[in-house]
Design an enzyme around this catalytic site. Structure first.
Site, PDB file in Angstrom:
ATOM      1  N   HIS A  28      -1.699   4.346   2.688  1.00 24.66           N
ATOM      2  CA  HIS A  28      -0.339   4.305   1.939  1.00 24.66           C
ATOM      3  C   HIS A  28       0.586   3.707   3.245  1.00 24.66           C
ATOM      4  O   HIS A  28       1.295   4.664   3.467  1.00 24.66           O
ATOM      5  CB  HIS A  28       0.155   5.720   1.426  1.00 24.66           C
ATOM      6  CG  HIS A  28       1.117   5.671   0.563  1.00 24.66           C
ATOM      7  ND1 HIS A  28       1.204   6.299  -0.810  1.00 24.66           N
ATOM      8  CD2 HIS A  28       2.585   5.172   0.582  1.00 24.66           C
ATOM      9  CE1 HIS A  28       2.394   6.211  -1.460  1.00 24.66           C
ATOM     10  NE2 HIS A  28       3.251   5.615  -0.514  1.00 24.66           N
ATOM     11  N   TYR A  88       8.495   2.557 -11.629  1.00 23.49           N
ATOM     12  CA  TYR A  88       9.976   3.336 -11.606  1.00 23.49           C
ATOM     13  C   TYR A  88      10.859   2.565 -12.282  1.00 23.49           C
ATOM     14  O   TYR A  88      11.617   3.122 -13.172  1.00 23.49           O
ATOM     15  CB  TYR A  88      10.367   3.400 -10.315  1.00 23.49           C
ATOM     16  CG  TYR A  88       9.517   4.303  -9.236  1.00 23.49           C
ATOM     17  CD1 TYR A  88       9.655   5.634  -9.101  1.00 23.49           C
ATOM     18  CD2 TYR A  88       8.187   3.640  -8.796  1.00 23.49           C
ATOM     19  CE1 TYR A  88       9.251   6.301  -8.351  1.00 23.49           C
ATOM     20  CE2 TYR A  88       7.520   4.503  -7.859  1.00 23.49           C
ATOM     21  CZ  TYR A  88       8.098   5.946  -7.709  1.00 23.49           C
ATOM     22  OH  TYR A  88       7.304   6.467  -6.775  1.00 23.49           O
ATOM     23  N   GLU A 129      -0.053   0.428  -3.865  1.00 28.82           N
ATOM     24  CA  GLU A 129       0.902  -0.756  -3.782  1.00 28.82           C
ATOM     25  C   GLU A 129       0.708  -1.827  -2.924  1.00 28.82           C
ATOM     26  O   GLU A 129       1.546  -2.010  -2.008  1.00 28.82           O
ATOM     27  CB  GLU A 129       2.279  -0.008  -3.816  1.00 28.82           C
ATOM     28  CG  GLU A 129       2.721   0.992  -4.791  1.00 28.82           C
ATOM     29  CD  GLU A 129       4.114   1.396  -4.903  1.00 28.82           C
ATOM     30  OE1 GLU A 129       5.134   0.869  -4.125  1.00 28.82           O
ATOM     31  OE2 GLU A 129       4.773   2.008  -5.726  1.00 28.82           O
ATOM     32  N   GLU A 188       2.315   7.369  -9.570  1.00 27.31           N
ATOM     33  CA  GLU A 188       3.761   7.605  -9.248  1.00 27.31           C
ATOM     34  C   GLU A 188       4.901   7.430 -10.467  1.00 27.31           C
ATOM     35  O   GLU A 188       4.588   6.232 -11.029  1.00 27.31           O
ATOM     36  CB  GLU A 188       4.149   7.026  -7.838  1.00 27.31           C
ATOM     37  CG  GLU A 188       3.600   7.386  -6.703  1.00 27.31           C
ATOM     38  CD  GLU A 188       4.097   6.650  -5.612  1.00 27.31           C
ATOM     39  OE1 GLU A 188       5.092   6.023  -5.764  1.00 27.31           O
ATOM     40  OE2 GLU A 188       3.339   6.469  -4.489  1.00 27.31           O
ATOM     41  N   ARG A 199      -2.105  14.142  -5.444  1.00 29.41           N
ATOM     42  CA  ARG A 199      -2.298  12.898  -4.815  1.00 29.41           C
ATOM     43  C   ARG A 199      -1.717  13.073  -3.427  1.00 29.41           C
ATOM     44  O   ARG A 199      -0.446  12.998  -3.328  1.00 29.41           O
ATOM     45  CB  ARG A 199      -1.808  11.907  -5.666  1.00 29.41           C
ATOM     46  CG  ARG A 199      -1.833  10.587  -5.216  1.00 29.41           C
ATOM     47  CD  ARG A 199      -1.641   9.562  -6.243  1.00 29.41           C
ATOM     48  NE  ARG A 199      -1.554   8.118  -5.701  1.00 29.41           N
ATOM     49  CZ  ARG A 199      -0.644   7.290  -5.111  1.00 29.41           C
ATOM     50  NH1 ARG A 199       0.673   7.783  -5.110  1.00 29.41           N
ATOM     51  NH2 ARG A 199      -0.995   6.232  -4.608  1.00 29.41           N
ATOM     52  N   ASN A 222       1.960   2.886 -10.343  1.00 30.53           N
ATOM     53  CA  ASN A 222       3.209   3.553  -9.971  1.00 30.53           C
ATOM     54  C   ASN A 222       4.108   2.469 -10.530  1.00 30.53           C
ATOM     55  O   ASN A 222       4.208   1.164 -10.519  1.00 30.53           O
ATOM     56  CB  ASN A 222       3.447   3.302  -8.414  1.00 30.53           C
ATOM     57  CG  ASN A 222       2.373   4.160  -7.630  1.00 30.53           C
ATOM     58  OD1 ASN A 222       1.588   4.694  -8.277  1.00 30.53           O
ATOM     59  ND2 ASN A 222       2.367   4.199  -6.410  1.00 30.53           N
TER      60      ASN A 222
HETATM   61  C1  PNW Z   1       6.791   3.525  -4.010  1.00 26.49           C
HETATM   62  N1  PNW Z   1      10.553  -2.060  -4.512  1.00 26.49           N
HETATM   63  O1  PNW Z   1       7.591   2.578  -2.981  1.00 26.49           O
HETATM   64  C2  PNW Z   1       5.891   4.364  -3.008  1.00 26.49           C
HETATM   65  O2  PNW Z   1       4.667   4.288  -3.167  1.00 26.49           O
HETATM   66  C3  PNW Z   1       6.301   5.513  -2.270  1.00 26.49           C
HETATM   67  O3  PNW Z   1       5.980   5.672  -0.963  1.00 26.49           O
HETATM   68  C4  PNW Z   1       8.041   5.648  -2.604  1.00 26.49           C
HETATM   69  O4  PNW Z   1       8.439   6.830  -1.935  1.00 26.49           O
HETATM   70  C5  PNW Z   1       8.140   5.349  -3.864  1.00 26.49           C
HETATM   71  O5  PNW Z   1       7.673   4.417  -4.388  1.00 26.49           O
HETATM   72  C6  PNW Z   1       9.700   5.524  -4.184  1.00 26.49           C
HETATM   73  O6  PNW Z   1      10.311   4.386  -3.607  1.00 26.49           O
HETATM   74  C7  PNW Z   1       8.334   1.523  -3.683  1.00 26.49           C
HETATM   75  O7  PNW Z   1      11.338  -2.143  -3.446  1.00 26.49           O
HETATM   76  C8  PNW Z   1       9.248   0.980  -2.553  1.00 26.49           C
HETATM   77  O8  PNW Z   1      10.345  -2.369  -5.473  1.00 26.49           O
HETATM   78  C9  PNW Z   1      10.226   0.004  -2.673  1.00 26.49           C
HETATM   79  C10 PNW Z   1       9.673  -0.866  -4.008  1.00 26.49           C
HETATM   80  C11 PNW Z   1       8.830  -0.333  -5.205  1.00 26.49           C
HETATM   81  C12 PNW Z   1       8.115   1.022  -4.753  1.00 26.49           C
END
Ligand code: PNW
Length: 456
Positions: A122, A298, A167, A361, A78, A296
Site C-alpha cells: 500500500h 469513493y 490501487e 475501501e 484489512r 476501492n
Molecule cells: C485511497 N484520487 O486513495 C487509498 O487506498 C487510501 O490509502 C486513501 O486514504 C483513501 O483512498 C482516501 O483517499 C486514493 O486522487 C487517493 O483519485 C487519491 C485518489 C483515489 C484514491
C-alpha cells in the site's frame, strides 16, 4: 434515519487501514525509509509539512486498537504490511523485529475473532528500491516476489486473504505522471511503465502466495471509477470518456482479466511508446487467475472533450480529455457523493473480472471535532455510509457477487498529500493525546453489523 437494509448471509463487515497511514514509528524497529518518508520531507508535497509521524502510533498501540475493532463488532480487518519494516534493504535479509509486529497483529486479531485481510503493498516502497529505479524498473517484479515470499511464508499459516497491491492506478499514474504521490514524477510515459511493472509484480507474486499458503484467497485491489460524460455527449465527448475509461479502468481490467491491453489504448499512446515495454509472456504472468477482486471506490470521474492544446494532459492516452467539476453534494475532499455511480462501478467490476468482489475501501472525509459532550457528531459520514451501503445492496440484487464491505477508514490517519487535515475514520484520533473516540458513524456501523448478525 433508520437503516434496516439486509445483506446476504456470510457478508463480511470490516474496516481498513494502511501501514504508512497509521503506524508512525518510522525510524523504529529496524524500519528503513520508504518513498513516502522521502516525499513528505520535501516542503510543498504534503499539507502542513506533515509526515508519517506520529500518525496513530499504531505500531505501539496495536493491542488496544484491536480491542477497539472488537468493540465495533468487526468481522474482518484489512491492513497492509510495510515493506521497509520487513526487508529494510528492499531485497535480502528479513528484519525479525519488523515481521514480528505483523505476526503479533495477526494473533491479536484471531484471538479477538477478527479475520485478517492482508495487503502486501500500500504504497510504502523502500527508498533503497526507488534509488534502483523503483516501479520504473522491471526488476521490481522479482523484488516484490521475494518480499511476498517473506511475508506469506511467515503469516500464511494463519492468514487466508492476500491482496498483492492497493490501487496500482495511484502508485503509477498519480505517482509517476501527476506527481501527487511519491515519488512525485511528472512524466506521461512513466505512469504507464509503472502500471505495467506493478501488474507484473502482482502476477509474479500470485503463484508464490499460492505455493506458500495452500487455500489462499488471492486478490488485487483496484480503484476503478465510473467515468461520466456530459448528459448530451458529442462524438468528441464520447471519445474523451473512452480515453479516460481506458486510463483509469481498462489499463488494469484488460491485462488482469482478459490477458491483453485495450487496443484503442495502445493506439492512443503510440506517440509515447511502441509497446516494447510489454515483453513476451508478461500478459500471461499478469493474468494469473485470482480468487476475488478488491474494489476501492469513493466517487465518479467527470470528463468532456476539450482542446488538446489548451488542456495538455499528463495521463497517458488522455489527449483532449478535459476534467469536469464534480456535481452535487461534495465531501470535505471535494469528492462527489454519487451512490449510483458506486452501484454502477461495482456491477462493472464484477462483470469484467467474473470474480466475487469485496469493497475493500469506501468512506468519506469530514471536518470532525470532539464535541463538548465528548462525542463526535458526523451525520454526513453516516448518511454517506447509508447511501453507499444501499447502492451495494442494489448491485447485489442486480447480480454482482459482493462478499463484504470495508469502511475506509478504521480511524483518522495520514491522508497522503493532505496530511492529517482530512479525516476519514469512523473513529476520531486526537493526534496530541492519541485518544481514540468512536464517532457517531462508527456507532451506527457497529449497530448495522450487530443487526446483520442478529445481535441487536
Ligand atoms: C485511497 N484520487 O486513495 C487509498 O487506498 C487510501 O490509502 C486513501 O486514504 C483513501 O483512498 C482516501 O483517499 C486514493 O486522487 C487517493 O483519485 C487519491 C485518489 C483515489 C484514491
Amino acid at each position: 434515519m433508520a437503516f434496516d437494509t439486509t445483506f446476504p448471509d456470510g457478508f463480511l463487515w470490516g474496516a481498513a487501514t494502511a501501514s504508512f497511514q497509521i503506524e508512525g514509528a518510522t525510524t523504529e524497529g529496524g524500519r528503513s525509509a520508504s518513498i513516502w518518508d522521502t516525499f513528505a520531507a520535501i516542503e510543498g508535497n504534503v499539507a502542513n509539512k506533515d509526515t508519517g509521524d506520529p500518525a496513530c502510533e499504531h505500531y505501539h498501540r496495536m493491542p488496544q486498537d484491536v480491542v477497539m475493532m472488537k468493540a465495533l463488532g468487526l468481522d474482518a480487518y484489512r491492513f497492509s504490511v510495510a515493506w521497509p519494516r520487513v526487508i529494510p534493504d528492499g531485497v535480502g535479509a528479513v528484519n525479525a523485529e519488523g515481521i514480528d509486529f505483523y505476526d503479533r497483529l495477526v494473533d491479536q486479531l484471531l484471538d479477538n475473532g477478527i479475520r485478517p485481510f492482508v495487503t502486501l503493498y500500500h504504497w510504502d516502497l523502500p527508498q533503497v528500491l526507488d534509488d534502483r529505479g523503483g516501479w520504473l524498473s522491471r526488476d521490481s517484479a522479482p523484488w516484490f516476489g521475494e518480499y511476498a515470499a517473506a511475508v506469506v511464508g511467515r503469516l500464511g499459516d494463519r492468514v487466508r486473504n492476500w491482496t498483492t497491491l492497493n490501487e496500482p492506478w495511484c502508485s503509477s499514474f498519480l505517482s509517476y505522471s501527476l506527481a501527487h504521490h511519491a515519488p512525485g514524477h511528472a512524466d506521461e510515459l512513466e505512469g504507464l511503465l509503472a502500471a505495467h511493472h506493478l501488474m507484473l509484480a502482482h502476477g509474479t507474486a500470485v503463484p508464490i502466495i499460492r505455493d506458500l499458503c495452500p487455500g489462499a484467497e488471492v486478490s488485487i485491489t483496484l480503484n476503478p471509477t465510473q467515468v461520466l460524460g456530459p448528459e448530451d455527449p458529442t462524438a468528441a465527448d464520447l471519445d474523451a470518456v473512452r480515453r479516460a475509461d481506458n486510463n483509469y479502468n481498462g489499463v488494469f481490467y484488460s491485462p488482469l482479466f482478459h490477458g491483453e491491453y485495450p487496443n484503442s489504448m495502445l493506439e492512443d499512446v503510440a506517440h509515447l511508446t511502441d509497446g516494447s515495454f510489454i515483453h513476451d509472456g508478461d500478459l500471461a504472468t499478469i493474468s494469473a487467475p485470482l480468487d476475488n477482486l478488491g474494489v476501492n471506490n469513493y466517487f465518479p470521474t467527470r470528463v468532456r472533450a476539450g482542446d488538446p492544446g489548451a488542456n495538455p494532459t499528463r495521463l497517458a492516452g488522455c489527449e483532449g480529455v478535459e476534467a469536469v467539476a464534480p456535481q452535487g453534494a461534495l465531501t470535505d475532499m471535494g469528492w462527489e457523493q454519487n451512490p449510483d455511480a458506486h452501484r454502477q462501478i461495482l456491477l462493472r467490476s464484477a462483470q469484467e473480472s467474473g470474480l466475487p468482489v469485496y469493497i475493500t475501501e469506501n468512506g468519506s472525509a469530514w471536518a470532525d471535532t470532539v464535541s463538548a459532550d465528548g462525542a463526535v457528531h458526523d451525520p454526513e459520514r453516516t448518511a454517506y455510509l447509508h447511501s453507499h451501503l444501499q447502492a451495494v445492496r442494489e448491485a447485489i440484487d442486480e447480480g454482482a457477487d459482493i462478499r463484504g464491505y470495508f469502511a475506509w477508514s478504521l480511524m483518522d490517519n495520514f491522508e497522503w498529500a493532505f496530511g492529517y487535515d482530512k479525516r476519514f475514520g469512523i473513529v476520531h484520533v486526537d493526534y496530541d493525546s492519541q485518544v481514540r473516540t468512536i464517532k457517531d458513524s462508527g456507532h451506527e456501523y457497529a449497530r448495522i453489523i450487530a443487526a446483520h448478525h442478529g445481535r441487536s
